[in-house]
Design a protein around this motif. Structure first.
Motif, PDB file in Angstrom:
ATOM      1  N   PRO A  72      49.775  43.057  26.350  1.00 41.58           N
ATOM      2  CA  PRO A  72      50.377  41.712  26.443  1.00 41.58           C
ATOM      3  C   PRO A  72      51.226  41.485  27.690  1.00 41.58           C
ATOM      4  O   PRO A  72      51.433  40.344  28.086  1.00 41.58           O
ATOM      5  N   ASP A  73      51.716  42.552  28.338  1.00 42.82           N
ATOM      6  CA  ASP A  73      52.554  42.368  29.522  1.00 42.82           C
ATOM      7  C   ASP A  73      51.746  42.360  30.823  1.00 42.82           C
ATOM      8  O   ASP A  73      52.302  42.375  31.909  1.00 42.82           O
ATOM      9  N   GLU A  74      50.419  42.297  30.717  1.00 45.37           N
ATOM     10  CA  GLU A  74      49.579  42.161  31.895  1.00 45.37           C
ATOM     11  C   GLU A  74      49.228  40.688  32.089  1.00 45.37           C
ATOM     12  O   GLU A  74      49.432  39.883  31.185  1.00 45.37           O
ATOM     13  N   TRP A  75      48.694  40.318  33.269  1.00 40.46           N
ATOM     14  CA  TRP A  75      48.530  38.908  33.566  1.00 40.46           C
ATOM     15  C   TRP A  75      47.224  38.630  34.299  1.00 40.46           C
ATOM     16  O   TRP A  75      46.683  39.471  34.996  1.00 40.46           O
ATOM     17  N   ILE A  76      46.767  37.411  34.110  1.00 41.77           N
ATOM     18  CA  ILE A  76      45.614  36.859  34.823  1.00 41.77           C
ATOM     19  C   ILE A  76      46.098  35.529  35.397  1.00 41.77           C
ATOM     20  O   ILE A  76      46.098  34.508  34.722  1.00 41.77           O
ATOM     21  N   MET A  77      46.551  35.557  36.654  1.00 38.40           N
ATOM     22  CA  MET A  77      47.178  34.377  37.248  1.00 38.40           C
ATOM     23  C   MET A  77      46.629  34.093  38.643  1.00 38.40           C
ATOM     24  O   MET A  77      46.345  35.014  39.401  1.00 38.40           O
ATOM     25  N   ASN A  78      46.498  32.807  38.950  1.00 45.09           N
ATOM     26  CA  ASN A  78      46.103  32.367  40.289  1.00 45.09           C
ATOM     27  C   ASN A  78      44.797  33.010  40.745  1.00 45.09           C
ATOM     28  O   ASN A  78      44.703  33.563  41.835  1.00 45.09           O
ATOM     29  N   CYS A  79      43.800  32.919  39.887  1.00 47.23           N
ATOM     30  CA  CYS A  79      42.485  33.483  40.177  1.00 47.23           C
ATOM     31  C   CYS A  79      41.512  32.374  40.545  1.00 47.23           C
ATOM     32  O   CYS A  79      41.417  31.379  39.833  1.00 47.23           O
ATOM     33  N   GLU A  80      40.817  32.546  41.650  1.00 49.90           N
ATOM     34  CA  GLU A  80      39.812  31.588  42.113  1.00 49.90           C
ATOM     35  C   GLU A  80      38.508  32.334  42.350  1.00 49.90           C
ATOM     36  O   GLU A  80      38.459  33.252  43.167  1.00 49.90           O
ATOM     37  N   ILE A  81      37.478  31.933  41.634  1.00 48.62           N
ATOM     38  CA  ILE A  81      36.156  32.521  41.782  1.00 48.62           C
ATOM     39  C   ILE A  81      35.264  31.400  42.287  1.00 48.62           C
ATOM     40  O   ILE A  81      35.055  30.403  41.583  1.00 48.62           O
ATOM     41  N   SER A  82      34.747  31.529  43.498  1.00 50.60           N
ATOM     42  CA  SER A  82      33.974  30.424  44.070  1.00 50.60           C
ATOM     43  C   SER A  82      32.686  30.916  44.718  1.00 50.60           C
ATOM     44  O   SER A  82      32.638  32.002  45.296  1.00 50.60           O
ATOM     45  N   ASP A  83      31.660  30.074  44.570  1.00 48.86           N
ATOM     46  CA  ASP A  83      30.361  30.309  45.188  1.00 48.86           C
ATOM     47  C   ASP A  83      29.805  31.691  44.843  1.00 48.86           C
ATOM     48  O   ASP A  83      29.249  32.381  45.705  1.00 48.86           O
ATOM     49  N   CYS A  84      29.939  32.077  43.579  1.00 47.14           N
ATOM     50  CA  CYS A  84      29.453  33.380  43.108  1.00 47.14           C
ATOM     51  C   CYS A  84      28.271  33.191  42.167  1.00 47.14           C
ATOM     52  O   CYS A  84      28.113  32.141  41.548  1.00 47.14           O
ATOM     53  N   GLU A  85      27.455  34.246  42.058  1.00 50.75           N
ATOM     54  CA  GLU A  85      26.303  34.242  41.165  1.00 50.75           C
ATOM     55  C   GLU A  85      26.437  35.379  40.158  1.00 50.75           C
ATOM     56  O   GLU A  85      26.812  36.495  40.523  1.00 50.75           O
ATOM     57  N   PHE A  86      26.112  35.054  38.896  1.00 53.49           N
ATOM     58  CA  PHE A  86      26.140  36.020  37.803  1.00 53.49           C
ATOM     59  C   PHE A  86      24.755  35.995  37.168  1.00 53.49           C
ATOM     60  O   PHE A  86      24.407  35.023  36.494  1.00 53.49           O
ATOM     61  N   GLU A  87      23.960  37.031  37.422  1.00 50.62           N
ATOM     62  CA  GLU A  87      22.557  36.999  37.020  1.00 50.62           C
ATOM     63  C   GLU A  87      22.131  38.274  36.302  1.00 50.62           C
ATOM     64  O   GLU A  87      22.479  39.386  36.717  1.00 50.62           O
ATOM     65  N   ASN A  88      21.370  38.083  35.226  1.00 48.45           N
ATOM     66  CA  ASN A  88      20.718  39.179  34.493  1.00 48.45           C
ATOM     67  C   ASN A  88      21.687  40.230  33.964  1.00 48.45           C
ATOM     68  O   ASN A  88      21.395  41.420  33.977  1.00 48.45           O
ATOM     69  N   ASN A  89      22.841  39.789  33.486  1.00 48.81           N
ATOM     70  CA  ASN A  89      23.807  40.654  32.814  1.00 48.81           C
ATOM     71  C   ASN A  89      23.720  40.370  31.313  1.00 48.81           C
ATOM     72  O   ASN A  89      23.180  39.350  30.902  1.00 48.81           O
ATOM     73  N   ALA A  90      24.282  41.237  30.491  1.00 51.59           N
ATOM     74  CA  ALA A  90      24.375  40.904  29.063  1.00 51.59           C
ATOM     75  C   ALA A  90      25.247  39.655  28.907  1.00 51.59           C
ATOM     76  O   ALA A  90      24.909  38.741  28.173  1.00 51.59           O
ATOM     77  N   VAL A  91      26.386  39.620  29.613  1.00 48.06           N
ATOM     78  CA  VAL A  91      27.284  38.461  29.640  1.00 48.06           C
ATOM     79  C   VAL A  91      27.557  38.141  31.106  1.00 48.06           C
ATOM     80  O   VAL A  91      27.954  39.025  31.865  1.00 48.06           O
ATOM     81  N   GLY A  92      27.368  36.899  31.501  1.00 49.52           N
ATOM     82  CA  GLY A  92      27.650  36.524  32.883  1.00 49.52           C
ATOM     83  C   GLY A  92      29.143  36.558  33.166  1.00 49.52           C
ATOM     84  O   GLY A  92      29.615  37.325  34.000  1.00 49.52           O
ATOM     85  N   VAL A  93      29.901  35.723  32.453  1.00 49.66           N
ATOM     86  CA  VAL A  93      31.357  35.629  32.598  1.00 49.66           C
ATOM     87  C   VAL A  93      31.974  35.862  31.225  1.00 49.66           C
ATOM     88  O   VAL A  93      31.677  35.141  30.268  1.00 49.66           O
ATOM     89  N   LEU A  94      32.832  36.870  31.130  1.00 49.87           N
ATOM     90  CA  LEU A  94      33.536  37.187  29.884  1.00 49.87           C
ATOM     91  C   LEU A  94      35.031  37.018  30.095  1.00 49.87           C
ATOM     92  O   LEU A  94      35.608  37.606  31.007  1.00 49.87           O
ATOM     93  N   LEU A  95      35.637  36.185  29.258  1.00 52.01           N
ATOM     94  CA  LEU A  95      37.088  35.995  29.256  1.00 52.01           C
ATOM     95  C   LEU A  95      37.584  36.507  27.916  1.00 52.01           C
ATOM     96  O   LEU A  95      37.554  35.799  26.913  1.00 52.01           O
ATOM     97  N   TYR A  96      38.021  37.766  27.890  1.00 54.83           N
ATOM     98  CA  TYR A  96      38.449  38.406  26.653  1.00 54.83           C
ATOM     99  C   TYR A  96      39.972  38.509  26.701  1.00 54.83           C
ATOM    100  O   TYR A  96      40.543  39.424  27.290  1.00 54.83           O
ATOM    101  N   LEU A  97      40.633  37.520  26.107  1.00 54.64           N
ATOM    102  CA  LEU A  97      42.088  37.372  26.232  1.00 54.64           C
ATOM    103  C   LEU A  97      42.815  37.689  24.934  1.00 54.64           C
ATOM    104  O   LEU A  97      43.953  37.268  24.737  1.00 54.64           O
TER     105      LEU A  97
END
Length: 171
Positions: free
Chosen positions: A100-125
């Motif tokens: 709980p004391d870790e952080w996900i702040m000020n993240c910018e993901i741009s012009d990226c490709e996520f292909e042929n993975n089990a999960v493309g983008v996972l947000l496990y919070l």
């Protein structure tokens, strides 16, 4: 030589823990036994700060293309995360704080490709709490294709997660 070792999830190609001011550009990362890139914490510094990753291809990793555990100030641009397979969750990109004391702040993901993975983008919070610093991330102009699941969000902790997650012009 895959025959010389058992599959694992901890053999990362690049691992940044408690680091600041990192710039990675123009690499091809393939077939690690764990994550292509891991960004996390140490006991002295609860995350990384000011990380830029651009023009990187992460392919055929055993656990994730990239795992983001704790960071403030992350820019990922013009990268490809593909063909992740082995140990779950097998995501192209996984935002997954361990405490709980870790952080996900000020993240910018741009012009990226996520292909042929089990999960493309996972947000496990799930481990974040209402006392955690608010989450802030933006995905801009990203492409998700051929993944079993393109986007998965889990925030099933005991208290609501605060902050914002924005997707702009993603396909």
């Amino acid at each position: 030589n895959e025959n010389l070792y058992k599959p694992s999830e901890w053999r990362n190609t690049l691992s940044f823990r408690g680091c600041e001011n990192i710039f990675v550009s123009g690499l091809i990362l393939e077939s690690s036994g764990g994550d292509g890139i891991y960004i996390g914490a140490t006991s002295k510094m609860r995350g990384c700060r000011n990380i830029v990753i651009e023009h990187v291809i992460a392919s055929d990793h055993h656990r994730q293309g990239i795992s983001i555990i704790s960071v403030d100030g992350l820019k990922i641009r013009h990268c490809k995360f593909r063909n992740t397979s082995g140990t779950p969750p097998m995501a192209g990109i996984d935002f997954e704080p361990n405490k709980p004391d870790e952080w996900i702040m000020n993240c910018e993901i741009s012009d990226c490709e996520f292909e042929n993975n089990a999960v493309g983008v996972l947000l496990y919070l799930n481990l974040l709490t209402s006392r955690t610093k608010p989450v802030s991330m933006t995905f801009r102009n990203c492409k998700l294709a051929g993944n079993r699941i393109n986007l998965m969000l889990s925030a099933a902790g005991t208290t609501p997660v605060k902050g914002s997650i924005v997707f702009e012009n993603c396909r």
